[in-house]
Write a protein that holds these residues in place. Structure first.
Motif, short mmCIF file in Angstrom:
data_model
loop_
_atom_site.label_atom_id
_atom_site.label_comp_id
_atom_site.label_asym_id
_atom_site.label_seq_id
_atom_site.Cartn_x
_atom_site.Cartn_y
_atom_site.Cartn_z
N TYR A 177 -34.05 8.94 -32.59
CA TYR A 177 -33.86 9.97 -31.57
C TYR A 177 -32.45 10.54 -31.65
O TYR A 177 -32.26 11.76 -31.67
CB TYR A 177 -34.14 9.42 -30.17
CG TYR A 177 -33.71 10.38 -29.09
CD1 TYR A 177 -34.44 11.54 -28.82
CD2 TYR A 177 -32.54 10.17 -28.37
CE1 TYR A 177 -34.03 12.44 -27.86
CE2 TYR A 177 -32.12 11.07 -27.41
CZ TYR A 177 -32.86 12.20 -27.16
OH TYR A 177 -32.45 13.10 -26.20
N GLN A 207 -30.17 14.58 -32.60
CA GLN A 207 -29.41 15.24 -31.53
C GLN A 207 -28.08 15.75 -32.05
O GLN A 207 -27.46 15.15 -32.92
CB GLN A 207 -29.17 14.26 -30.37
CG GLN A 207 -30.43 13.68 -29.78
CD GLN A 207 -31.38 14.75 -29.28
OE1 GLN A 207 -30.99 15.61 -28.49
NE2 GLN A 207 -32.62 14.73 -29.75
N ARG A 219 -25.55 11.09 -26.42
CA ARG A 219 -26.45 10.95 -25.27
C ARG A 219 -26.18 9.63 -24.57
O ARG A 219 -25.80 8.64 -25.19
CB ARG A 219 -27.92 10.98 -25.70
CG ARG A 219 -28.34 12.19 -26.45
CD ARG A 219 -28.52 13.35 -25.53
NE ARG A 219 -28.99 14.50 -26.30
CZ ARG A 219 -28.77 15.75 -25.98
NH1 ARG A 219 -28.08 16.03 -24.90
NH2 ARG A 219 -29.21 16.72 -26.70
N GLU A 258 -30.40 9.05 -20.74
CA GLU A 258 -31.00 10.22 -21.40
C GLU A 258 -31.91 9.79 -22.55
O GLU A 258 -33.00 10.34 -22.72
CB GLU A 258 -29.90 11.14 -21.93
CG GLU A 258 -29.10 11.85 -20.86
CD GLU A 258 -27.89 12.59 -21.40
OE1 GLU A 258 -27.65 13.71 -20.92
OE2 GLU A 258 -27.20 12.05 -22.29
N SER A 297 -36.00 10.39 -22.76
CA SER A 297 -36.62 11.07 -23.89
C SER A 297 -37.65 10.17 -24.56
O SER A 297 -38.71 10.63 -24.97
CB SER A 297 -35.56 11.50 -24.91
OG SER A 297 -34.72 12.46 -24.32
N GLU A 354 -40.85 10.11 -22.57
CA GLU A 354 -41.66 11.30 -22.84
C GLU A 354 -42.35 11.19 -24.18
O GLU A 354 -43.53 11.51 -24.31
CB GLU A 354 -40.78 12.55 -22.84
CG GLU A 354 -40.72 13.26 -21.53
CD GLU A 354 -39.90 14.54 -21.64
OE1 GLU A 354 -40.09 15.31 -22.60
OE2 GLU A 354 -39.08 14.75 -20.74
#
Length: 187
Positions: A120, A124, A128, A132, A136, A139
């Motif tokens: 992840y 980016q 983060r 956060e 993510s 989700e």
């Protein structure tokens, strides 16, 4: 008729005492329930930390089997007597039930939390926070129970392994992938 007055007074006194005792009992029950919930949450956090630490130990070359042998070989490694009381057993069992509800076991073939967090963050452009990253991942992976504490431990594991960097901005901590090392040219 004046003979009934003291009986009513005594009855009223007892009724008030019973009401007070009942109120105190209910308050104590609520306090104990609150403490039990806190202990269950603490147990879940400790179990999660144990999983992360066990994985870190494996990555660092030790295995859980070696650690178990070391614990057995040490004197006094028996479980403390306080854990064997029925109340503690019940709290531990309740904590395990809560843990099973919130932290599903990793199925074969699923990526680890460390793999998920580093993948992840690799996509980016900015650092983060653990919250956060956890949001993510929640989700992206609704089938897995994502806990911020587990994500934070995985991020710290990535920092320890040198694949992630930690930076602070005020009281907040942010994570990002480490910059790939430049390969020196052979000429």
């Amino acid at each position: 008729m004046s003979g009934n007055l003291p009986v009513q007074s005594v009855t009223a006194d007892y009724a008030q005492r019973v009401a007070d005792d009942l109120s105190a009992n209910r308050s104590e029950q609520e306090r104990v329930r609150s403490e039990l919930a806190r202990l269950q949450d603490e147990l879940v956090r400790l179990e999660d930390s144990e999983q992360v630490l066990t994985k870190m130990q494996e990555l660092l070359g030790g295995t859980p089997k070696q650690a178990a042998k070391q614990r057995k070989s040490r004197k006094g490694a028996a479980v403390p007597a306080a854990r064997s009381s029925n109340g503690k057993k019940a709290a531990a069992a309740a904590g395990r039930k809560a843990s099973k509800k919130t932290a599903l076991p990793k199925k074969a073939g699923e990526p680890t939390w460390l793999e998920l967090t580093t993948a992840y963050l690799g996509g980016q452009s900015e650092p983060r926070s653990a919250a956060e990253v956890a949001a993510s991942l929640t989700e992206a992976h609704p089938e897995r129970a994502v806990q911020v504490a587990v994500v934070r431990n995985s991020l710290e594991q990535g920092v320890a392994q040198g694949v992630l960097e930690r930076s602070k901005q005020g009281r907040s901590v942010f994570y990002s992938p480490t910059a790939p090392a430049s390969v020196p040219s052979g000429s």
